[in-house]
Write a protein that holds these residues in place. Sequence first.
Motif, PDB file in Angstrom:
ATOM      1  N   TYR A 211      46.347 111.139 -48.452  1.00  0.00           N
ATOM      2  CA  TYR A 211      47.289 112.223 -48.760  1.00  0.00           C
ATOM      3  C   TYR A 211      48.723 111.799 -48.473  1.00  0.00           C
ATOM      4  O   TYR A 211      49.606 111.990 -49.310  1.00  0.00           O
ATOM      5  CB  TYR A 211      46.935 113.468 -47.950  1.00  0.00           C
ATOM      6  CG  TYR A 211      47.864 114.633 -48.235  1.00  0.00           C
ATOM      7  CD1 TYR A 211      47.792 115.316 -49.434  1.00  0.00           C
ATOM      8  CD2 TYR A 211      48.818 115.026 -47.294  1.00  0.00           C
ATOM      9  CE1 TYR A 211      48.668 116.369 -49.710  1.00  0.00           C
ATOM     10  CE2 TYR A 211      49.673 116.071 -47.547  1.00  0.00           C
ATOM     11  CZ  TYR A 211      49.595 116.742 -48.760  1.00  0.00           C
ATOM     12  OH  TYR A 211      50.449 117.784 -49.044  1.00  0.00           O
ATOM     13  N   ILE A 212      48.970 111.220 -47.316  1.00  0.00           N
ATOM     14  CA  ILE A 212      50.354 110.916 -46.968  1.00  0.00           C
ATOM     15  C   ILE A 212      50.901 109.722 -47.740  1.00  0.00           C
ATOM     16  O   ILE A 212      52.125 109.548 -47.814  1.00  0.00           O
ATOM     17  CB  ILE A 212      50.534 110.699 -45.444  1.00  0.00           C
ATOM     18  CG1 ILE A 212      49.744 109.480 -44.963  1.00  0.00           C
ATOM     19  CG2 ILE A 212      50.128 111.932 -44.680  1.00  0.00           C
ATOM     20  CD1 ILE A 212      49.936 109.192 -43.489  1.00  0.00           C
ATOM     21  N   THR A 213      50.031 108.937 -48.335  1.00  0.00           N
ATOM     22  CA  THR A 213      50.504 107.834 -49.185  1.00  0.00           C
ATOM     23  C   THR A 213      50.520 108.221 -50.661  1.00  0.00           C
ATOM     24  O   THR A 213      50.787 107.383 -51.526  1.00  0.00           O
ATOM     25  CB  THR A 213      49.641 106.572 -49.003  1.00  0.00           C
ATOM     26  OG1 THR A 213      48.267 106.891 -49.234  1.00  0.00           O
ATOM     27  CG2 THR A 213      49.809 106.008 -47.607  1.00  0.00           C
TER      28      THR A 213
ATOM     29  N   ILE B 173      55.403 125.626 -39.070  1.00  0.00           N
ATOM     30  CA  ILE B 173      55.980 125.557 -40.406  1.00  0.00           C
ATOM     31  C   ILE B 173      54.982 124.945 -41.383  1.00  0.00           C
ATOM     32  O   ILE B 173      54.338 123.943 -41.081  1.00  0.00           O
ATOM     33  CB  ILE B 173      57.295 124.747 -40.394  1.00  0.00           C
ATOM     34  CG1 ILE B 173      57.914 124.671 -41.803  1.00  0.00           C
ATOM     35  CG2 ILE B 173      57.093 123.353 -39.814  1.00  0.00           C
ATOM     36  CD1 ILE B 173      59.313 124.055 -41.819  1.00  0.00           C
ATOM     37  N   ILE B 174      54.838 125.581 -42.535  1.00  0.00           N
ATOM     38  CA  ILE B 174      54.090 125.004 -43.649  1.00  0.00           C
ATOM     39  C   ILE B 174      55.085 124.281 -44.541  1.00  0.00           C
ATOM     40  O   ILE B 174      56.151 124.818 -44.870  1.00  0.00           O
ATOM     41  CB  ILE B 174      53.367 126.085 -44.455  1.00  0.00           C
ATOM     42  CG1 ILE B 174      52.249 126.726 -43.631  1.00  0.00           C
ATOM     43  CG2 ILE B 174      52.798 125.515 -45.753  1.00  0.00           C
ATOM     44  CD1 ILE B 174      51.581 127.891 -44.329  1.00  0.00           C
ATOM     45  N   THR B 175      54.758 123.057 -44.927  1.00  0.00           N
ATOM     46  CA  THR B 175      55.618 122.341 -45.860  1.00  0.00           C
ATOM     47  C   THR B 175      54.783 121.403 -46.709  1.00  0.00           C
ATOM     48  O   THR B 175      53.813 120.808 -46.239  1.00  0.00           O
ATOM     49  CB  THR B 175      56.718 121.557 -45.129  1.00  0.00           C
ATOM     50  OG1 THR B 175      57.512 120.846 -46.092  1.00  0.00           O
ATOM     51  CG2 THR B 175      56.145 120.573 -44.124  1.00  0.00           C
ATOM     52  N   HIS B 176      55.156 121.319 -47.995  1.00  0.00           N
ATOM     53  CA  HIS B 176      54.573 120.325 -48.890  1.00  0.00           C
ATOM     54  C   HIS B 176      55.427 119.062 -48.930  1.00  0.00           C
ATOM     55  O   HIS B 176      55.029 118.073 -49.556  1.00  0.00           O
ATOM     56  CB  HIS B 176      54.435 120.889 -50.315  1.00  0.00           C
ATOM     57  CG  HIS B 176      53.287 121.824 -50.472  1.00  0.00           C
ATOM     58  ND1 HIS B 176      51.980 121.390 -50.524  1.00  0.00           N
ATOM     59  CD2 HIS B 176      53.236 123.172 -50.581  1.00  0.00           C
ATOM     60  CE1 HIS B 176      51.167 122.438 -50.659  1.00  0.00           C
ATOM     61  NE2 HIS B 176      51.906 123.530 -50.699  1.00  0.00           N
ATOM     62  N   ASN B 177      56.570 119.107 -48.264  1.00  0.00           N
ATOM     63  CA  ASN B 177      57.480 117.981 -48.230  1.00  0.00           C
ATOM     64  C   ASN B 177      57.148 117.139 -46.997  1.00  0.00           C
ATOM     65  O   ASN B 177      57.476 117.502 -45.866  1.00  0.00           O
ATOM     66  CB  ASN B 177      58.925 118.500 -48.171  1.00  0.00           C
ATOM     67  CG  ASN B 177      59.946 117.391 -48.247  1.00  0.00           C
ATOM     68  OD1 ASN B 177      59.728 116.288 -47.744  1.00  0.00           O
ATOM     69  ND2 ASN B 177      61.095 117.690 -48.852  1.00  0.00           N
ATOM     70  N   LEU B 178      56.480 116.012 -47.210  1.00  0.00           N
ATOM     71  CA  LEU B 178      56.041 115.203 -46.081  1.00  0.00           C
ATOM     72  C   LEU B 178      57.216 114.611 -45.310  1.00  0.00           C
ATOM     73  O   LEU B 178      57.146 114.458 -44.088  1.00  0.00           O
ATOM     74  CB  LEU B 178      55.104 114.094 -46.561  1.00  0.00           C
ATOM     75  CG  LEU B 178      53.797 114.572 -47.194  1.00  0.00           C
ATOM     76  CD1 LEU B 178      52.937 113.382 -47.602  1.00  0.00           C
ATOM     77  CD2 LEU B 178      53.028 115.482 -46.237  1.00  0.00           C
ATOM     78  N   GLN B 179      58.291 114.275 -46.011  1.00  0.00           N
ATOM     79  CA  GLN B 179      59.473 113.796 -45.308  1.00  0.00           C
ATOM     80  C   GLN B 179      60.021 114.877 -44.394  1.00  0.00           C
ATOM     81  O   GLN B 179      60.491 114.592 -43.286  1.00  0.00           O
ATOM     82  CB  GLN B 179      60.546 113.337 -46.302  1.00  0.00           C
ATOM     83  CG  GLN B 179      60.198 112.032 -47.007  1.00  0.00           C
ATOM     84  CD  GLN B 179      59.390 112.242 -48.275  1.00  0.00           C
ATOM     85  OE1 GLN B 179      58.907 113.352 -48.533  1.00  0.00           O
ATOM     86  NE2 GLN B 179      59.233 111.200 -49.069  1.00  0.00           N
TER      87      GLN B 179
END
Length: 272
Positions: free
Chosen positions: A266-268, A222-228
């Motif tokens: 990126y994740i922060t 899955i590709i997602t821009h939603n890190l949550q």
Amino acid sequence: MTDPALDERFRFGDAHHNDGVHTKIAIRRLNFWYGETQALRDINLNIYEHEITAFIGPSGCGKTTLLRCLNRMNDVISDIHVEGEVLLDGQDVYAPGTDPVVLRQRFGWVAQKPNPFPWSVYENVAYGIRIHGLTNTREEQDELVKVSLERAGLWDEVKDRLRDAGTDLSGGQQQRLCLARAIATSPEVILMDEPASALDPLATARLEELIEDLRKDYTVVIITHNLQQAARVSQRAAFFHLGRLIEVNDTEEMFMRPENQMTQDYITGRFG
């Protein structure tokens, strides 16, 4: 050091990765060009069977290009060039003599925006079953349509609307119809390109529940821009930037203890 706020921002699924699990897809030294523009650079990545692998990274980093390399959907684009290997159960999908049409039957695809065919709910699911010759009778076809809609969490909502147009359903229902269409042909791998980006929070939550359930029978990328979302649904995460794979790890490990400073940034939320 990892940002302590991550403990509150992310809720993790079962990041249980076991090195003994079967490697469903092995990507080796993969490079990809659109004309003179190189979009992927020396990608090496394992995707494990019955796990959900999330591709994350800023727009334009190569995630969708890589996803389309797995089932050779990029072949329909002119002036492309591929080097390296994509091994599906140990067999290179780019080997001479490989029929891309036959290969794609081993993959299901769910796009960013719901894209049901302009047909009835029933025909959206039955079409693939019929063209692949998966059933011998109408009764068998009806049963497989029902099972596929049940697996997509849609049967109870549409069992009395099977002759209605698929495009008459709500956005969330349309995306689940597309998921039913994808799994009806019994693929081995399901590829999802930001499948929840056009959905409201309730429809997104329902879809995420289905994705988690599907990994019992399929390998999911899955590709997602939603890190949550990546934290909630995936067991493995791969972070990309400017066509390169920067880091891959168990999802919990990556989000809590990233090895690369760029991943940490990126994740922060420092970029992307």
